[in-house]
Design an enzyme around this catalytic site. Structure first.
Site, mmCIF file in Angstrom:
data_model
loop_
_atom_site.group_PDB
_atom_site.id
_atom_site.type_symbol
_atom_site.label_atom_id
_atom_site.label_comp_id
_atom_site.label_asym_id
_atom_site.label_seq_id
_atom_site.Cartn_x
_atom_site.Cartn_y
_atom_site.Cartn_z
ATOM 1 N N SER A 75 8.983 53.694 44.428
ATOM 2 C CA SER A 75 7.725 53.171 43.960
ATOM 3 C C SER A 75 6.945 54.445 43.516
ATOM 4 C CB SER A 75 6.841 52.065 44.797
ATOM 5 O OG SER A 75 5.603 51.716 44.040
ATOM 6 N N CYS A 76 6.555 54.534 42.294
ATOM 7 C CA CYS A 76 5.687 55.630 41.813
ATOM 8 C C CYS A 76 4.391 55.171 40.917
ATOM 9 C CB CYS A 76 6.817 56.413 40.763
ATOM 10 S SG CYS A 76 6.967 55.598 39.251
ATOM 11 N N PRO A 77 3.510 55.995 40.695
ATOM 12 C CA PRO A 77 2.192 55.395 40.237
ATOM 13 C C PRO A 77 2.328 54.686 39.097
ATOM 14 C CG PRO A 77 1.791 57.617 41.142
ATOM 15 C CD PRO A 77 3.283 57.329 41.332
#
Length: 503
Positions: free
Chosen positions: A8-10
């Site tokens: 998961s990334c921003p």
């Protein structure tokens, strides 16, 4: 062995899926099985309880808080950022193997469900700085859809309605909308037309930026009980004029307050209503009082000073700011520093300064474009996977997805990262010097109709692309020249008698 992973990334656009692919390839190469849950913008298919129960270990490759982390309680855990997974997936898989072996992973598959206590949680392994970054990036990731929707709608409204649309700005944040004297919202379409309606919708979405940022920082820290006090704190920050800084502080404050309240020992009969009623109620009161009485006004003064300084930039100082933001956009290509620069651009856009947003977007487009150009100009300097990444880099760069440069940076960071930083700094500085503006907070080349001074803006991007390409090719050739000399010496000393038959 069998592993499960969450990435998961921003923004949930590029890093999330690149990390998942890297982990899958690394596990396959090592002879293991892995199932990856990508918590990205496109949604995700959650890992099943059976897949989690059968796993020997868990890999969290995330820059934001992992949703529903409690599902993995009792499993050996390896924690890292998405860039670590992208750059060195085999190392994370090796860490997962060691974690599984140290925890008796072979016997763990026979269990029907995870044990209630985690053997090694992400919270325990991650440092304070890492956790703070994850909390902040969680808020940013939930805020970005509001930015995209609201910003583009406002930009389209300006294109259709022109200067008659007036945005009432107070303390650097959107506080409301007046359009041609319309006072009743129900009369907006009839008296102001579609432009007025689009502007009102977009401005409403923009009004939610700070509350959403604050609420989901608290959510990342304390789960669902943190949302209400976080959002209320963000709304108060906007009302006071504390802006984005106030949203950051109120989100962290709400998260810490809720985390403290969750540790209280209460009777079993009360425990059921604590997360739904008692904790949100008490935390909202505490955060609200602190924001109104204690910390809101000082933060508002700092925010106002920053806005005044930004508005007063001109001449040499302005293009230096554009260059600095360009460096920040390129240094980690979609990572935390990149997001700080992007958030700064959003704050400027919300306060009515469209020059900074234009520079930020242009500088974020340059790295993939410059690297893609380099693969065309000097194909032999790049591997086949890099040339394929270059083909995709054209579209990613034009779409303002800086992450398109990551495959190159992962393969050759010491040459690529300085090159893209120089190119992006050039583009950012030129964009400001040219006076280019952007009413849209995202979209890249596809929103060029919303760009002020579009030809000069495109020229700034083109120059930065060429600079990036040139710097990288020079760096690649310098490296090749140094490596070629010992290779030539070795060949000369070996002589022809040692060459294989038919050489």
């Amino acid at each position: 062995m069998r592993f499960v992973a969450v990435t998961s990334c921003p923004t949930g656009i590029a890093h999330t899926y690149m990390a998942a692919e890297s982990l899958e390839q690394a596990a396959k190469a090592a002879g293991h099985d892995i199932k990856v849950e990508t918590q990205g913008a496109a949604g995700s298919t959650a890992l099943t309880a059976e897949e989690i129960a059968e796993a020997d270990a868990v890999v969290f490759a995330a820059d934001v808080d992992v949703r529903d982390r409690e599902r993995f309680a009792g499993k050996p855990t390896v924690t890292a950022g998405v860039k670590a997974a992208i750059n060195n997936g085999p190392a994370l898989i090796a860490d997962a193997v060691r974690a599984a072996e140290s925890e008796g992973g072979e016997d763990r598959r026979a269990q029907s469900a995870p044990s209630p206590q985690p053997a090694d949680t992400a919270e325990g392994r991650a440092g304070a700085g890492t956790r703070l970054r994850q909390w902040l990036m969680t808020g940013v990731s939930y805020m970005i859809p509001f930015v995209a929707a609201g910003g583009i709608l406002i930009a389209i409204a300006f294109m259709i309605g022109g200067a008659e649309i007036a945005v009432v700005v107070n303390g650097g944040e959107f506080q409301g909308v007046e359009y041609a004297g319309v006072s009743e919202l129900s009369d907006l379409l009839a008296e102001a037309g579609i432009a007025g309606v689009l502007f009102k919708i977009g401005a409403t979405a923009f009004e939610m930026l700070v509350p959403i940022l604050s609420g989901f920082i608290a959510f990342g820290m304390a789960d669902r009980p943190g949302i209400a006090p976080g959002v209320v704190g963000g709304l108060l920050a906007s009302a006071i004029g504390a802006g984005f800084l106030g949203g950051l502080v109120s989100g962290l404050l709400a998260g810490f307050v809720v985390m403290g309240l969750k540790k209280l020992k209460v009777p079993r009969g009360v425990a059921g209503v604590m997360p739904v009623v008692v904790i949100p109620l008490l935390a909202t009161v505490v955060v609200g009082l602190l924001m109104i009485v204690v910390i809101g006004e000082p933060i508002a003064a700092v925010q106002s000073g920053m806005t005044t300084w930004l508005s007063g930039l001109s001449g040499s100082t302005a293009w230096l700011l554009g260059g600095l933001l360009g460096l920040m956009m390129a240094v980690d290509m979609g990572g935390p520093v990149n997001k700080v620069a992007y958030t700064f651009g959003l704050a400027a856009l919300a306060s009515g300064d469209t020059v900074v947003m234009a520079a930020v977007m242009a500088a974020g487009m340059t790295p993939p474009l410059g690297l893609a150009l380099a693969t065309v100009v000097r194909r032999h300097l790049f591997t086949k996977p890099e040339r394929q990444a270059g083909q995709a880099g054209w579209l990613l760069g034009l779409s303002f997805i800086t992450e398109g440069a990551i495959p190159f940076a992962a393969a050759d960071p010491f040459r690529v990262i300085p090159s893209v930083m120089i190119g992006s700094a050039t583009t950012g500085a030129l964009s400001v010097a040219f006076g280019a503006t952007s009413l849209a907070p995202h979209g890249g080349i596809w929103v060029v109709g919303l760009i002020g001074q579009p030809l000069l803006y495109l020229l700034a991007i083109a120059i930065g692309t060429v600079v990036t390409c040139g710097c990288l090719l020079i760096a690649k050739n310098i490296g090749r020249a140094k490596l070629a000399e010992p290779a030539a010496t070795s060949t000369a000393s070996a002589g022809t008698p040692t060459q294989p038959v038919g050489a």
